[in-house]
Design an enzyme around this catalytic site. Structure first.
Site, PDB file in Angstrom:
ATOM      1  N   GLU A  24       1.110  -1.147   0.210  1.00 62.27           N
ATOM      2  CA  GLU A  24       0.107  -0.378   0.030  1.00 62.27           C
ATOM      3  C   GLU A  24       0.696   1.461   0.175  1.00 62.27           C
ATOM      4  OE1 GLU A  24      -0.133   1.909   2.967  1.00 62.27           O
ATOM      5  OE2 GLU A  24       0.080   0.066   4.617  1.00 62.27           O
ATOM      6  N   VAL A 127      -4.848   0.498   2.867  1.00 64.54           N
ATOM      7  CA  VAL A 127      -5.249  -1.063   2.414  1.00 64.54           C
ATOM      8  C   VAL A 127      -6.132  -1.465   1.917  1.00 64.54           C
ATOM      9  CG1 VAL A 127      -5.323  -3.603   4.356  1.00 64.54           C
ATOM     10  CG2 VAL A 127      -3.520  -2.152   5.013  1.00 64.54           C
ATOM     11  N   SER A 167     -12.795   1.630   9.615  1.00 61.58           N
ATOM     12  CA  SER A 167     -11.611   1.471   7.979  1.00 61.58           C
ATOM     13  C   SER A 167     -12.426   0.636   7.285  1.00 61.58           C
ATOM     14  CB  SER A 167     -10.494   1.381   8.455  1.00 61.58           C
ATOM     15  OG  SER A 167      -8.970   1.091   7.432  1.00 61.58           O
ATOM     16  N   ALA A 168     -12.396   1.532   5.921  1.00 66.77           N
ATOM     17  CA  ALA A 168     -12.972   0.170   4.641  1.00 66.77           C
ATOM     18  C   ALA A 168     -11.974  -1.053   4.395  1.00 66.77           C
ATOM     19  CB  ALA A 168     -13.310   0.746   3.811  1.00 66.77           C
ATOM     20  N   LYS A 186      -3.761  -0.815  14.301  1.00 67.82           N
ATOM     21  CA  LYS A 186      -2.752   0.251  14.550  1.00 67.82           C
ATOM     22  C   LYS A 186      -3.068   1.046  15.867  1.00 67.82           C
ATOM     23  CE  LYS A 186      -3.731   3.140  11.444  1.00 67.82           C
ATOM     24  NZ  LYS A 186      -2.960   3.070   9.296  1.00 67.82           N
TER      25      LYS A 186
HETATM   26  N1  PSU Z   1       0.038   1.460   8.578  1.00 66.07           N
HETATM   27  C1  PSU Z   1       0.958   2.447   8.866  1.00 66.07           C
HETATM   28  N2  PSU Z   1       0.980   4.035   8.817  1.00 66.07           N
HETATM   29  C2  PSU Z   1      -0.453   4.033   7.688  1.00 66.07           C
HETATM   30  C3  PSU Z   1      -1.376   2.882   7.205  1.00 66.07           C
HETATM   31  C4  PSU Z   1      -0.738   2.118   7.645  1.00 66.07           C
HETATM   32  O1  PSU Z   1       2.178   2.044   9.925  1.00 66.07           O
HETATM   33  O2  PSU Z   1      -0.589   5.546   7.661  1.00 66.07           O
HETATM   34  C5  PSU Z   1      -2.172   3.169   6.576  1.00 66.07           C
HETATM   35  C6  PSU Z   1      -2.620   2.344   5.540  1.00 66.07           C
HETATM   36  O3  PSU Z   1      -2.944   2.169   4.529  1.00 66.07           O
HETATM   37  C7  PSU Z   1      -4.328   1.845   6.198  1.00 66.07           C
HETATM   38  C8  PSU Z   1      -4.386   3.048   6.808  1.00 66.07           C
HETATM   39  O4  PSU Z   1      -5.480   0.959   5.457  1.00 66.07           O
HETATM   40  O5  PSU Z   1      -3.688   3.620   7.179  1.00 66.07           O
HETATM   41  C9  PSU Z   1      -5.421   3.116   7.673  1.00 66.07           C
HETATM   42  O6  PSU Z   1      -6.538   4.900   7.172  1.00 66.07           O
HETATM   43  P1  PSU Z   1      -8.125   4.635   7.881  1.00 66.07           P
HETATM   44  O7  PSU Z   1      -8.299   4.170   9.566  1.00 66.07           O
HETATM   45  O8  PSU Z   1      -8.786   5.854   7.395  1.00 66.07           O
HETATM   46  O9  PSU Z   1      -9.049   3.739   6.972  1.00 66.07           O
HETATM   47 MN    MN Z   2     -12.495   6.581   8.542  1.00 59.45          MN
END
Ligand code: PSU
Ligand code: MN
Length: 330
Positions: A24, A127, A167-168, A186
Protein backbone atom coordinates in the site's frame (compact mmCIF):
# COMPACT_ATOMS: atom_id res chain seq x y z
CA UNK A 1 -9.03 -2.72 -18.42
CA UNK A 2 -7.90 0.70 -19.57
CA UNK A 3 -7.60 2.25 -16.11
CA UNK A 4 -5.31 -0.47 -14.81
CA UNK A 5 -1.58 -0.16 -15.50
CA UNK A 6 0.43 -3.19 -14.38
CA UNK A 7 4.22 -2.96 -14.52
CA UNK A 8 5.73 -5.55 -16.92
CA UNK A 9 7.85 -7.01 -14.12
CA UNK A 10 4.77 -7.61 -11.94
CA UNK A 11 2.79 -8.89 -14.91
CA UNK A 12 5.50 -11.42 -15.74
CA UNK A 13 5.92 -12.61 -12.15
CA UNK A 14 2.16 -13.11 -11.73
CA UNK A 15 1.87 -14.89 -15.08
CA UNK A 16 4.60 -17.32 -13.99
CA UNK A 17 3.14 -17.69 -10.46
CA UNK A 18 6.31 -16.29 -8.95
CA UNK A 19 6.06 -14.61 -5.53
CA UNK A 20 4.71 -11.06 -5.58
CA UNK A 21 4.07 -8.84 -2.55
CA UNK A 22 1.51 -6.06 -2.87
CA UNK A 23 2.32 -2.82 -1.03
CA UNK A 24 0.00 0.00 0.00
CA UNK A 25 1.15 3.62 -0.36
CA UNK A 26 -1.06 5.57 2.05
CA UNK A 27 1.84 5.14 4.45
CA UNK A 28 3.95 7.07 1.90
CA UNK A 29 1.47 9.81 0.96
CA UNK A 30 -0.22 10.28 4.34
CA UNK A 31 1.28 8.13 7.09
CA UNK A 32 4.91 9.30 7.38
CA UNK A 33 6.57 12.74 7.37
CA UNK A 34 7.55 14.30 4.04
CA UNK A 35 10.65 15.70 5.71
CA UNK A 36 14.13 14.30 6.25
CA UNK A 37 14.78 12.57 9.59
CA UNK A 38 14.48 15.35 12.20
CA UNK A 39 14.52 13.40 15.46
CA UNK A 40 17.19 11.83 17.68
CA UNK A 41 18.53 8.30 17.15
CA UNK A 42 19.10 8.49 13.41
CA UNK A 43 21.55 5.60 13.71
CA UNK A 44 18.56 3.36 14.56
CA UNK A 45 17.17 4.06 11.11
CA UNK A 46 20.35 3.15 9.26
CA UNK A 47 20.61 0.00 11.37
CA UNK A 48 17.21 -1.01 10.00
CA UNK A 49 18.22 -0.28 6.41
CA UNK A 50 21.82 0.57 5.62
CA UNK A 51 20.84 2.17 2.28
CA UNK A 52 18.47 4.66 3.94
CA UNK A 53 19.45 8.21 2.95
CA UNK A 54 18.89 10.42 5.97
CA UNK A 55 18.90 13.63 3.94
CA UNK A 56 15.94 12.40 1.87
CA UNK A 57 12.34 12.58 3.05
CA UNK A 58 11.25 9.86 5.45
CA UNK A 59 8.19 8.80 3.43
CA UNK A 60 10.24 8.39 0.24
CA UNK A 61 12.99 6.40 1.93
CA UNK A 62 10.40 4.12 3.51
CA UNK A 63 8.80 3.41 0.12
CA UNK A 64 12.21 2.62 -1.35
CA UNK A 65 13.22 0.51 1.64
CA UNK A 66 10.01 -1.58 1.48
CA UNK A 67 10.65 -2.45 -2.17
CA UNK A 68 14.32 -3.24 -1.46
CA UNK A 69 13.29 -5.50 1.40
CA UNK A 70 10.83 -7.45 -0.75
CA UNK A 71 13.43 -7.92 -3.49
CA UNK A 72 16.15 -8.93 -1.02
CA UNK A 73 13.89 -11.67 0.33
CA UNK A 74 13.08 -13.04 -3.11
CA UNK A 75 9.82 -11.54 -4.44
CA UNK A 76 8.69 -8.75 -6.76
CA UNK A 77 7.17 -5.68 -5.05
CA UNK A 78 3.80 -4.60 -6.47
CA UNK A 79 3.49 -1.05 -5.15
CA UNK A 80 -0.03 0.22 -5.76
CA UNK A 81 -1.13 3.82 -6.27
CA UNK A 82 -3.69 5.91 -8.12
CA UNK A 83 -2.30 8.59 -10.45
CA UNK A 84 -3.15 10.20 -13.79
CA UNK A 85 -6.62 8.67 -13.66
CA UNK A 86 -5.35 5.08 -13.45
CA UNK A 87 -4.64 2.38 -10.94
CA UNK A 88 -0.94 1.52 -11.05
CA UNK A 89 0.47 -1.79 -9.81
CA UNK A 90 4.27 -1.86 -9.74
CA UNK A 91 6.16 1.41 -10.08
CA UNK A 92 9.33 2.73 -11.65
CA UNK A 93 11.75 4.39 -9.17
CA UNK A 94 10.88 7.80 -10.66
CA UNK A 95 7.18 7.12 -10.00
CA UNK A 96 7.90 6.23 -6.37
CA UNK A 97 9.73 9.54 -6.07
CA UNK A 98 6.83 11.34 -7.67
CA UNK A 99 4.16 10.02 -5.30
CA UNK A 100 6.33 10.67 -2.24
CA UNK A 101 7.14 14.26 -3.20
CA UNK A 102 3.77 15.33 -4.67
CA UNK A 103 2.49 17.77 -2.02
CA UNK A 104 -1.08 17.33 -3.22
CA UNK A 105 -1.05 13.53 -2.94
CA UNK A 106 -3.77 12.20 -0.63
CA UNK A 107 -4.84 8.68 0.26
CA UNK A 108 -7.51 6.55 -1.35
CA UNK A 109 -9.55 3.80 0.22
CA UNK A 110 -12.04 1.73 -1.75
CA UNK A 111 -14.65 4.42 -1.14
CA UNK A 112 -12.58 7.38 -2.34
CA UNK A 113 -10.69 5.70 -5.20
CA UNK A 114 -13.24 6.61 -7.88
CA UNK A 115 -13.01 10.29 -6.98
CA UNK A 116 -9.21 10.20 -7.26
CA UNK A 117 -9.46 8.47 -10.64
CA UNK A 118 -12.00 11.03 -11.81
CA UNK A 119 -9.94 14.10 -10.89
CA UNK A 120 -6.64 12.55 -12.00
CA UNK A 121 -5.07 13.31 -8.63
CA UNK A 122 -2.38 11.23 -6.97
CA UNK A 123 -3.55 9.08 -4.06
CA UNK A 124 -1.70 6.51 -2.01
CA UNK A 125 -3.71 3.36 -1.50
CA UNK A 126 -4.80 2.34 1.97
CA UNK A 127 -5.02 -1.38 2.70
CA UNK A 128 -8.56 -1.40 1.30
CA UNK A 129 -7.38 0.52 -1.77
CA UNK A 130 -4.41 -1.77 -2.40
CA UNK A 131 -6.56 -4.89 -2.02
CA UNK A 132 -8.98 -3.40 -4.53
CA UNK A 133 -6.11 -2.92 -6.99
CA UNK A 134 -5.12 -6.56 -6.45
CA UNK A 135 -8.71 -7.67 -7.11
CA UNK A 136 -8.68 -5.77 -10.41
CA UNK A 137 -5.47 -7.58 -11.37
CA UNK A 138 -7.16 -10.91 -10.61
CA UNK A 139 -10.35 -9.96 -12.49
CA UNK A 140 -8.27 -8.96 -15.51
CA UNK A 141 -6.94 -12.53 -15.60
CA UNK A 142 -3.36 -11.47 -14.94
CA UNK A 143 -2.75 -13.88 -12.08
CA UNK A 144 -3.56 -14.49 -8.44
CA UNK A 145 -2.27 -11.92 -5.96
CA UNK A 146 -1.88 -13.58 -2.56
CA UNK A 147 -0.02 -11.38 -0.10
CA UNK A 148 -0.09 -7.72 0.93
CA UNK A 149 2.26 -6.09 3.45
CA UNK A 150 1.42 -3.06 5.57
CA UNK A 151 2.37 -1.56 8.94
CA UNK A 152 -0.84 -1.75 10.91
CA UNK A 153 -4.35 -2.03 9.53
CA UNK A 154 -7.03 0.58 10.13
CA UNK A 155 -9.87 -0.28 12.48
CA UNK A 156 -12.69 0.86 14.71
CA UNK A 157 -11.83 4.33 15.99
CA UNK A 158 -12.42 5.30 19.63
CA UNK A 159 -15.82 6.83 20.24
CA UNK A 160 -17.49 4.31 17.92
CA UNK A 161 -20.67 4.21 20.01
CA UNK A 162 -21.35 7.87 19.15
CA UNK A 163 -20.06 7.77 15.62
CA UNK A 164 -18.96 4.52 13.96
CA UNK A 165 -15.76 5.64 12.21
CA UNK A 166 -14.61 2.22 11.01
CA UNK A 167 -11.87 1.75 8.42
CA UNK A 168 -12.96 0.16 5.14
CA UNK A 169 -9.83 -2.00 5.57
CA UNK A 170 -11.90 -4.41 7.67
CA UNK A 171 -14.69 -5.19 5.21
CA UNK A 172 -12.33 -5.31 2.22
CA UNK A 173 -9.96 -7.72 3.99
CA UNK A 174 -13.02 -9.88 4.69
CA UNK A 175 -13.98 -10.10 1.03
CA UNK A 176 -10.56 -10.32 -0.68
CA UNK A 177 -8.82 -13.71 -0.87
CA UNK A 178 -5.39 -12.46 0.18
CA UNK A 179 -3.29 -12.60 3.31
CA UNK A 180 -2.61 -9.22 4.84
CA UNK A 181 0.62 -9.17 6.84
CA UNK A 182 0.67 -6.45 9.50
CA UNK A 183 1.80 -5.73 13.05
CA UNK A 184 -1.88 -6.11 13.91
CA UNK A 185 -4.17 -3.18 14.41
CA UNK A 186 -2.94 0.40 14.66
CA UNK A 187 -2.72 1.37 18.32
CA UNK A 188 -4.47 4.68 17.60
CA UNK A 189 -7.80 2.85 17.25
CA UNK A 190 -9.89 0.70 19.61
CA UNK A 191 -7.98 -2.58 19.26
CA UNK A 192 -10.36 -4.91 21.18
CA UNK A 193 -13.38 -3.52 19.27
CA UNK A 194 -11.53 -4.01 15.97
CA UNK A 195 -10.70 -7.62 16.89
CA UNK A 196 -14.37 -8.29 17.60
CA UNK A 197 -15.38 -6.68 14.32
CA UNK A 198 -12.95 -8.82 12.31
CA UNK A 199 -14.28 -11.95 13.99
CA UNK A 200 -17.83 -10.97 13.00
CA UNK A 201 -16.67 -10.45 9.42
CA UNK A 202 -15.18 -13.96 9.43
CA UNK A 203 -11.52 -13.00 9.10
CA UNK A 204 -9.12 -15.51 10.67
CA UNK A 205 -6.43 -13.69 12.65
CA UNK A 206 -3.16 -15.57 12.93
CA UNK A 207 -0.45 -14.50 15.36
CA UNK A 208 3.13 -15.33 14.44
CA UNK A 209 4.49 -16.53 17.76
CA UNK A 210 1.75 -14.78 19.76
CA UNK A 211 -1.63 -15.55 21.35
CA UNK A 212 -2.28 -11.87 22.05
CA UNK A 213 -3.36 -9.41 19.38
CA UNK A 214 -0.42 -7.28 18.21
CA UNK A 215 -1.21 -3.58 18.25
CA UNK A 216 1.31 -1.83 16.04
CA UNK A 217 3.98 0.13 17.98
CA UNK A 218 2.48 -0.74 21.39
CA UNK A 219 3.22 -4.46 21.66
CA UNK A 220 0.20 -6.71 22.14
CA UNK A 221 -3.20 -6.06 23.70
CA UNK A 222 -4.30 -8.54 26.40
CA UNK A 223 -7.83 -7.07 26.32
CA UNK A 224 -8.40 -7.85 22.63
CA UNK A 225 -9.77 -11.24 21.49
CA UNK A 226 -6.97 -13.82 21.37
CA UNK A 227 -5.46 -14.64 17.99
CA UNK A 228 -4.63 -18.04 16.51
CA UNK A 229 -1.05 -18.85 17.50
CA UNK A 230 1.17 -20.06 14.65
CA UNK A 231 4.71 -21.26 15.35
CA UNK A 232 6.20 -20.40 11.99
CA UNK A 233 5.36 -19.34 8.45
CA UNK A 234 4.90 -22.88 7.24
CA UNK A 235 2.05 -23.30 9.70
CA UNK A 236 0.64 -19.90 8.71
CA UNK A 237 0.70 -20.91 5.04
CA UNK A 238 -1.14 -24.17 5.89
CA UNK A 239 -3.87 -22.31 7.77
CA UNK A 240 -4.25 -19.79 4.96
CA UNK A 241 -4.72 -22.61 2.43
CA UNK A 242 -7.19 -24.42 4.69
CA UNK A 243 -9.23 -21.24 5.09
CA UNK A 244 -9.33 -20.64 1.35
CA UNK A 245 -10.44 -24.25 0.77
CA UNK A 246 -13.20 -23.85 3.36
CA UNK A 247 -14.59 -20.59 1.99
CA UNK A 248 -14.02 -21.52 -1.63
CA UNK A 249 -11.29 -18.93 -2.13
CA UNK A 250 -13.44 -15.99 -1.04
CA UNK A 251 -12.16 -14.26 2.06
CA UNK A 252 -9.01 -12.75 3.49
CA UNK A 253 -6.74 -13.74 6.34
CA UNK A 254 -4.87 -11.41 8.66
CA UNK A 255 -1.39 -12.55 9.66
CA UNK A 256 -0.25 -10.47 12.61
CA UNK A 257 3.42 -10.14 13.44
CA UNK A 258 4.32 -8.50 16.75
CA UNK A 259 7.05 -5.89 16.72
CA UNK A 260 10.00 -7.15 18.79
CA UNK A 261 9.60 -6.07 22.42
CA UNK A 262 12.76 -3.93 22.51
CA UNK A 263 11.38 -1.67 19.74
CA UNK A 264 7.86 -1.25 21.18
CA UNK A 265 6.75 1.85 23.04
CA UNK A 266 5.30 1.41 26.54
CA UNK A 267 1.50 1.03 26.42
CA UNK A 268 0.98 3.92 28.88
CA UNK A 269 3.02 6.26 26.68
CA UNK A 270 1.04 5.32 23.58
CA UNK A 271 -2.29 5.51 25.40
CA UNK A 272 -1.53 8.93 26.85
CA UNK A 273 -0.31 10.28 23.52
CA UNK A 274 -3.46 8.85 21.88
CA UNK A 275 -5.78 10.62 24.29
CA UNK A 276 -3.97 13.91 23.67
CA UNK A 277 -4.01 13.35 19.93
CA UNK A 278 -7.76 12.60 19.91
CA UNK A 279 -8.42 15.76 21.94
CA UNK A 280 -6.34 17.79 19.50
CA UNK A 281 -8.20 16.20 16.58
CA UNK A 282 -11.62 17.11 18.01
CA UNK A 283 -10.45 20.62 18.83
CA UNK A 284 -9.21 21.07 15.26
CA UNK A 285 -12.34 19.44 13.80
CA UNK A 286 -10.33 16.65 12.15
CA UNK A 287 -12.60 13.74 11.20
CA UNK A 288 -12.89 11.14 8.43
CA UNK A 289 -9.89 10.08 6.34
CA UNK A 290 -7.73 12.85 7.85
CA UNK A 291 -8.06 11.35 11.32
CA UNK A 292 -5.50 8.51 11.01
CA UNK A 293 -2.68 10.69 9.53
CA UNK A 294 -3.39 13.38 12.15
CA UNK A 295 -3.15 10.91 15.04
CA UNK A 296 0.05 9.34 13.65
CA UNK A 297 1.81 12.66 13.23
CA UNK A 298 0.72 13.81 16.69
CA UNK A 299 2.17 10.58 18.10
CA UNK A 300 5.49 11.19 16.31
CA UNK A 301 5.77 14.67 17.84
CA UNK A 302 4.77 13.50 21.30
CA UNK A 303 7.36 10.72 21.33
CA UNK A 304 10.14 12.73 19.62
CA UNK A 305 10.23 10.33 16.72
CA UNK A 306 10.27 7.11 18.76
CA UNK A 307 6.90 6.12 17.33
CA UNK A 308 8.37 6.61 13.85
CA UNK A 309 11.35 4.37 14.55
CA UNK A 310 8.97 1.68 15.78
CA UNK A 311 6.68 2.23 12.79
CA UNK A 312 9.51 1.96 10.25
CA UNK A 313 10.90 -1.05 12.03
CA UNK A 314 7.63 -2.96 11.89
CA UNK A 315 6.94 -1.94 8.29
CA UNK A 316 10.25 -3.42 7.14
CA UNK A 317 9.88 -6.51 9.29
CA UNK A 318 6.38 -7.11 7.91
CA UNK A 319 7.63 -6.71 4.34
CA UNK A 320 10.25 -9.41 4.98
CA UNK A 321 7.71 -11.78 6.59
CA UNK A 322 5.17 -11.14 3.82
CA UNK A 323 7.80 -11.97 1.22
CA UNK A 324 8.70 -15.25 2.89
CA UNK A 325 5.01 -16.13 3.08
CA UNK A 326 4.51 -15.24 -0.60
CA UNK A 327 7.40 -17.56 -1.47
CA UNK A 328 5.67 -20.39 0.46
CA UNK A 329 2.27 -19.74 -1.12
CA UNK A 330 3.51 -19.54 -4.70
N1 PSU B 1 0.33 1.52 8.48
C1 PSU B 1 1.21 2.47 8.84
N2 PSU B 1 0.92 3.77 8.49
C2 PSU B 1 -0.20 4.09 7.75
C3 PSU B 1 -1.12 3.05 7.36
C4 PSU B 1 -0.79 1.79 7.76
O1 PSU B 1 2.21 2.17 9.49
O2 PSU B 1 -0.42 5.26 7.42
C5 PSU B 1 -2.37 3.38 6.54
C6 PSU B 1 -2.81 2.10 5.83
O3 PSU B 1 -2.83 2.38 4.46
C7 PSU B 1 -4.19 1.81 6.37
C8 PSU B 1 -4.69 3.20 6.62
O4 PSU B 1 -4.97 1.12 5.43
O5 PSU B 1 -3.54 3.81 7.24
C9 PSU B 1 -5.96 3.23 7.45
O6 PSU B 1 -6.56 4.47 7.27
P1 PSU B 1 -8.10 4.70 7.68
O7 PSU B 1 -8.14 4.49 9.16
O8 PSU B 1 -8.40 6.12 7.27
O9 PSU B 1 -8.91 3.70 6.89
MN1 MN C 1 -12.64 6.51 8.89
Amino acid sequence: MERLVVHPEVREALAESKPVVFLETAVTTAGLPRTAWAWPNQDRITQLDSDWQLDQSTNLELARAMSRCVRANGAIPATTVIMDGCWHVGLEPTEVERIATDESASKASVSTAAAALHTGSTAGTTVSGALTAASMVRSAGLGTPKVLATGGIGGVHHGWSDRPDVSADLSVIAETPMTVVSAGIKSIVDVPATGEWLETLGVPILGLGTHEMPCFIAGTDPDAPAVQFVHHLEEAADLVQLHWQAVNGKGGVLLTVPLEAASCLPREVVQKANINAEQAASAAGVTGPARTPFLLSHMAEATEGRSLIANISLLLHNAAVATKLACRLS
